[in-house]
Design a protein around this motif. Structure first.
Motif, PDB file in Angstrom:
ATOM      1  N   ASP A 341       8.761  38.984   5.045  1.00  0.00           N
ATOM      2  CA  ASP A 341       8.985  38.230   6.287  1.00  0.00           C
ATOM      3  C   ASP A 341       9.737  36.930   6.000  1.00  0.00           C
ATOM      4  N   GLU A 342      10.301  36.390   7.028  1.00  0.00           N
ATOM      5  CA  GLU A 342      10.816  35.023   7.051  1.00  0.00           C
ATOM      6  C   GLU A 342      11.568  34.640   5.769  1.00  0.00           C
ATOM      7  N   TRP A 391       6.012  43.323   6.066  1.00  0.00           N
ATOM      8  CA  TRP A 391       6.041  42.786   7.448  1.00  0.00           C
ATOM      9  C   TRP A 391       7.211  43.409   8.194  1.00  0.00           C
ATOM     10  N   TRP A 408       3.812  42.195  13.103  1.00  0.00           N
ATOM     11  CA  TRP A 408       3.212  40.896  13.433  1.00  0.00           C
ATOM     12  C   TRP A 408       3.944  40.201  14.566  1.00  0.00           C
ATOM     13  N   TYR A 433      -4.164  36.822  15.202  1.00  0.00           N
ATOM     14  CA  TYR A 433      -3.970  35.655  14.336  1.00  0.00           C
ATOM     15  C   TYR A 433      -5.166  34.698  14.462  1.00  0.00           C
TER      16      TYR A 433
HETATM   17  C1  ACM Z   1       3.735  36.145   9.225  1.00  0.00           C
HETATM   18  O1  ACM Z   1       2.879  35.683   9.989  1.00  0.00           O
HETATM   19  N1  ACM Z   1       4.752  35.394   8.816  1.00  0.00           N
HETATM   20  C2  ACM Z   1       3.672  37.522   8.729  1.00  0.00           C
END
Ligand code: ACM
Length: 768
Positions: A341-342, A391, A408, A433
């Motif tokens: 991710d990110e 992810w 997510w 979350y």
């Molecule tokens: C995430 O919450 N960056 C997977």
């Protein structure tokens, strides 16, 4: 009349994952002391078992008593489970037991594996003298043992005798993947805390600990071949430390073996997450050769998304293969989570090496380069018998088919994955979350979660393995905060992942029976929901407030601290409270469960200015997520707080905005204008480049009064802050006020989210 409703836990700190403004509030650990539940109620409601079994019947065959000790029949297929049962009965309930080949006159527990039941199913038949567990596998036998453990735990927490009325249970989970992610990188949690969580997961019949052990802010797993990963990467500067001490810690291989063994005795698989290619600054700080420019960086001590990601070089692949080799030796799970991710591509875009590699491999963009990276690691893991999980960012046409997608950013990633024949695990920010505040995700919301999106076909639904709750710990510095965020919401998740989540009221009754147990276990649980919802109403006459209490058995008081002095009141439901009519008033609300020492403290600031309830026209719409309550939100007199999700900030994503505000007063003279902006560049919220104001009498011709510029250095300040633009001028007639806010447009090149749209967050425009 304008109206806004907002819920409160407390005003605290926030972290954002970039793309979704992935935000967190810390609630106070507001421990609700629940009334002790009586035996009758426990018995009348599935013995308090959570998740509720698929079927439970009381059979009126007397009571099974553990008081004089019991026999446990030896079964060689289940040695580990039987030893666990014996130890648990003794250590948790002081119940003595003998392991026997054949039952004597004692009451007995017998556990058998049967191929007449599917692997995930079991039955428990309890009569006056025998508890017979029949299970399709050792795992479902273990789950049945947890049922007995729960019944006894609840009884002993309520000082009741260890006697169980006869019953028959048939049970099986709806989803085979029932997990929780624990981030031990943003904050470090010692081995004992990890083990406490493993045991609690087992107690609530979850089966997966997704262990997030590498991140930007820390590398927490000892790797023999690369010792600097923990020597350097496990430690970051601590802004809170007075003597320059570093913050951190890591798990030695011995620690990990102990944790894995403990988990395996409890049928919990631990899925390690080794993040790549992003969220890897700590590794790059330890070995700068892993980055594209080779520069020495330090381990970040701030939150957000960072640019220094792994470069797709042979050095990096060899490093990761060696690391994963050691990881695989430690973790028996069939799965390795590789994150994905990110991952900002800034460093790759700057790198000649990456350009050449893309040309050589025929990759047309940096997303394809990411797939190349992920596929290479997936291939390596596959050769070693492991399946990767990543992810949802990793999902694209190039991705290897076997990869499991963890969705997510909503459910869409998971849905797309299963529609393409892949498997998915659901963890949408909307429901899963646990770092998010109760304002956004409360216990009831998690309880209602269904991992299967409504329009999935049966075949697609079958590829949804289950779900996970994510516990990111940027703002979770200690176990008390961790407990208060995870509990009781995780307990609700356990029932929704089990699939028997169809009666929230019944769940609450059973949950009541668990609070004493959690207390005894040292779980410092938080609230089920926000203590109060506060509705404000603004019109030309003033601002009023109405408080609704959300807790069970609540007690709420309020006071105003304002220029006009104090005004105190005990709240009663439905009361309309007038906000004092001056420029600075703060409403302080204290709320909690009656007689509990833990009260939530809530404060809301007001400014009763002379353009209250003025009409505002916008040149561009504000964000659907940050509305400040609507088109009147900038003149409602209710001020946005340091929590940018408090419902009072209006957000503009990448756009300049022009506001035309109509003077609501007979007296047209004004001499000052001010407005608040929110700065939190970690989450791409920047000060505006400039703010101009102009006035007009006819709404056609405007006279500019002033422009303020925000200097370049104002853009670099990290952390959350409210900054105010003030304009003071000679009194002037104004039927209309124009406010022109220039957004910096794109996140600057030096920022980790460079070239993404920048946010401007604005609240009250105060005119006098
Ligand atoms: C995430 O919450 N960056 C997977």
């Amino acid at each position: 009349m304008m109206k806004s409703i907002f819920n409160f836990c407390s005003l605290t700190v926030i972290i954002c994952g970039v793309l979704l403004m992935n935000c967190t509030n810390l609630e106070n650990s507001n421990k609700e002391k629940k009334p002790t539940t009586q035996t009758k109620e426990i018995l009348g409601n599935s013995f308090g078992i959570i998740p509720e079994p698929v079927s439970i019947k009381l059979t009126n065959q007397g009571q099974f008593s553990f008081e004089k000790g019991i026999d446990i029949l030896i079964n060689e297929e289940l040695t580990s489970e039987i030893i666990y049962l014996q130890k648990t009965l003794s250590s948790e309930f002081q119940i003595s037991s003998n392991l026997v080949l054949k039952s004597s006159n004692n009451n007995s527990i017998q556990i058998q594996i049967t191929d007449e039941l599917p692997a995930e199913n079991h039955t428990i038949n309890c009569n006056k003298t025998e508890i017979l567990i029949e299970a399709g596998s050792p795992t479902s036998a273990f789950t049945a043992i947890q049922t007995i453990r729960q019944i006894l735990s609840i009884k002993s927490a309520h000082s009741e005798l260890p006697m169980i009325s006869s019953f028959f249970i048939e049970d099986s989970p709806k989803f085979k993947w029932r997990g929780m992610l624990l981030d031990v990188c943003r904050h470090y949690f010692p081995k004992n805390t990890v083990m406490k969580y493993i045991d609690l997961l087992a107690f609530y019949k979850m089966n997966t600990l997704h262990w997030h052990i590498t991140e930007d802010q820390a590398w927490r797993i000892a790797i023999d071949a690369y010792p600097k990963l923990t020597e350097i990467g496990a430690w970051r500067e601590d802004p809170l430390a007075e003597n320059g001490e570093l913050y951190g810690g890591y798990y030695s291989k011995e620690d990990i073996r102990e944790i894995v063994k403990y988990a395996s005795e409890r049928h919990i698989q631990i899925v390690p997450e080794i993040e790549m290619p992003g969220h890897s600054s700590a590794a790059v700080a330890a070995y700068p050769e892993l980055g594209c420019n080779g520069e020495q960086i330090s381990v970040p001590n701030d939150w957000g998304v960072f640019k220094d990601i792994y470069c797709p070089t042979e050095y990096t692949f060899e490093f990761l293969e060696t690391v994963l080799g050691e990881v695989m030796e430690l973790f028996p799970s069939n799965y390795v989570h590789i994150g994905g991710d990110e991952a900002p591509k800034t460093r790759w875009e700057e790198s000649e090496f990456c350009k050449k590699l893309m040309k050589k491999e025929g990759l047309s963009d940096y997303e394809e380069l990411q797939s190349f990276f992920i596929n290479r690691m997936a291939e390596y893991l596959k050769e070693n018998g492991k399946t990767i999980i990543g992810w949802d960012e990793i999902l694209n046409d190039e991705l290897t088919e076997s990869a499991i997608i963890q969705s997510w950013r909503g459910m869409d990633g998971g849905k797309k994955a299963v529609s393409e024949g892949r498997q998915a695990i659901m963890s949408p920010t909307s429901h899963c979350y646990l770092d998010y505040s109760l304002k956004t995700i409360d216990t009831e919301k998690i309880y209602g979660f269904n991992p299967i999106p409504p329009d999935c076909s049966t075949q697609e639904a079958a590829r949804i393995l289950g779900a996970e709750c994510n516990m990111w710990t940027e703002h979770v510095p200690d176990e008390k905060t961790l407990d208060s965020k995870v509990f009781p919401r995780l307990i609700a998740a356990s029932e929704s992942f089990w699939g028997t989540n169809d009666d929230y009221e019944g769940f609450l009754e059973r949950l009541d029976a668990h609070y004493n147990y959690l207390d005894i276990r040292g779980v410092m649980f938080g609230s089920e929901t926000v203590a109060v919802s506060v509705e404000t109403n603004t019109n030309r006459e003033g601002i009023t407030v109405q408080i609704t209490e959300n807790l069970r058995n609540p007690e709420t008081t309020y006071s105003f601290d304002s220029k006009g002095g104090f005004q105190d009141g005990d709240h009663f439901e439905g009361e309309i409270i007038n906000v004092p009519q001056n420029s600075e008033s703060k409403l302080l609300i204290s709320s909690g469960v009656k007689s509990s020492a833990n009260q939530e403290e809530i404060s809301i600031s007001f400014n009763h200015h002379s353009w209250l309830a003025a009409h505002v026209e916008y040149s561009v719409p504000f964000s659907d997520y940050y509305t400040a309550g609507g088109t009147d939100g900038l003149t409602d007199g209710v001020l946005g707080s340091l929590d940018f999700r408090d419902g009072h900030w209006q957000g503009f994503f990448g756009d300049d905005v022009e506001l035309i505000i109509e003077n609501p007063n007979e007296n047209k003279k004004i001499s000052s204008v001010s407005m608040n902006f929110y700065r939190y560049i970690n989450s791409w919220i920047f000060p505006p480049e400039s703010v101009s104001i102009a006035i007009s009498q006819d709404g056609a011709t405007y006279t500019e009064l002033d422009t303020q510029l925000y200097a370049e250095n104002e853009m670099h300040v990290r952390g959350k802050e409210i900054i105010t633009s003030y304009f003071n001028f000679e009194p002037a007639d104004a039927k209309y006020l124009k406010v022109i806010i220039k957004n910096i447009g794109k996140v600057p090149h030096w920022h980790e989210a460079s070239s993404e749209p920048a946010w401007v967050f604005l609240d009250e425009v105060v005119v006098k």
